[in-house]
Design an enzyme around this catalytic site. Structure first.
Site, PDB file in Angstrom:
ATOM      1  N   CYS A 149      67.359  35.668  34.855  1.00  0.00           N
ATOM      2  CA  CYS A 149      66.126  36.390  34.617  1.00  0.00           C
ATOM      3  C   CYS A 149      64.830  35.201  34.507  1.00  0.00           C
ATOM      4  O   CYS A 149      65.205  34.566  33.534  1.00  0.00           O
ATOM      5  CB  CYS A 149      66.248  37.110  33.447  1.00  0.00           C
ATOM      6  SG  CYS A 149      64.851  38.395  33.056  1.00  0.00           S
ATOM      7  N   CYS A 168      61.716  36.267  33.373  1.00  0.00           N
ATOM      8  CA  CYS A 168      60.731  37.075  32.345  1.00  0.00           C
ATOM      9  C   CYS A 168      60.713  36.227  30.953  1.00  0.00           C
ATOM     10  O   CYS A 168      61.260  35.190  30.699  1.00  0.00           O
ATOM     11  CB  CYS A 168      61.389  38.262  32.158  1.00  0.00           C
ATOM     12  SG  CYS A 168      62.280  38.632  30.692  1.00  0.00           S
ATOM     13  N   CYS A 190      63.137  37.318  27.691  1.00  0.00           N
ATOM     14  CA  CYS A 190      64.690  36.824  27.457  1.00  0.00           C
ATOM     15  C   CYS A 190      64.868  35.177  26.908  1.00  0.00           C
ATOM     16  O   CYS A 190      64.021  34.453  27.179  1.00  0.00           O
ATOM     17  CB  CYS A 190      65.336  37.047  28.917  1.00  0.00           C
ATOM     18  SG  CYS A 190      65.647  38.357  29.493  1.00  0.00           S
TER      19      CYS A 190
END
Length: 185
Positions: A48, A50, A53
């Site tokens: 991930c 993003c 996180c």
């Protein structure tokens, strides 16, 4: 490419075990570690990009596994946990001392309510499912990564067997869209 995607990706990941029984996640404190016990393997595991996180220092991506909420139990030092951002959809529980996110939980009505998000790299046990895809890849630009180098990032991920998406994988996006449609009925 000089910057780390994630140590688990950079060093090559091993295929997980279909019968993996689960394990324990630990924060990175030297003592009095927060411990979270996970029953069973993850439903799916992914990289991930993003900005919310937790990522290991210097990594562009986190590795996130998804498990049923009933399979997650804090088994040591729960008083050290704090929610990083109470306004976020995913309530990320982090150690107050070392800052590592142990798990994330969705409390509001959402397609993924009932699932927790975990970092299997915080476990010493081997056999967790390997990452299946890379999500929110373009989001690393929002964190200062040079957009001119994105083709290299996507190529590197694909070379390692990870399809890249700028959202979640199509089946997960379908689940979100179905939830939204049903909530309007």
């Amino acid at each position: 490419m000089a910057q780390s995607l994630h140590p688990m990706i950079d060093n090559g990941f091993t295929k997980g075990s279909d019968n993996f029984p689960g394990g324990k996640l630990h924060c990175r404190c030297s003592d009095n570690k927060v411990e979270v016990t996970i029953k069973g393997n993850v439903l799916h595991n992914h990289a991930c990009g993003c900005s919310l996180c937790w990522k290991p220092k210097g990594a562009l991506f986190s590795i996130i596994g998804v498990v049923p909420i009933e399979n997650v139990k804090v088994t040591a030092n729960d008083k050290k946990l704090t929610i990083v951002d109470r306004s976020a959809t995913i309530q990320r529980y982090a150690c107050k001392d070392c800052g590592v996110h142990l798990f994330g939980r969705i409390e509001k009505e959402h397609a993924f309510k009932g699932l927790d998000f975990i970092h299997v790299e915080l476990s010493d046990e081997k056999g967790w499912q390997e990452p299946q895809f890379a999500a929110f890849v373009s989001s690393i630009i929002e964190q200062g990564f040079d957009a001119a180098n994105m083709n290299d990032v996507r190529s590197n991920l694909k070379t390692r067997g990870l399809e890249t998406y700028d959202a979640l994988s199509p089946p997960l996006m379908d689940a979100l869209a179905t939830f939204t449609w049903k909530s309007k009925l």
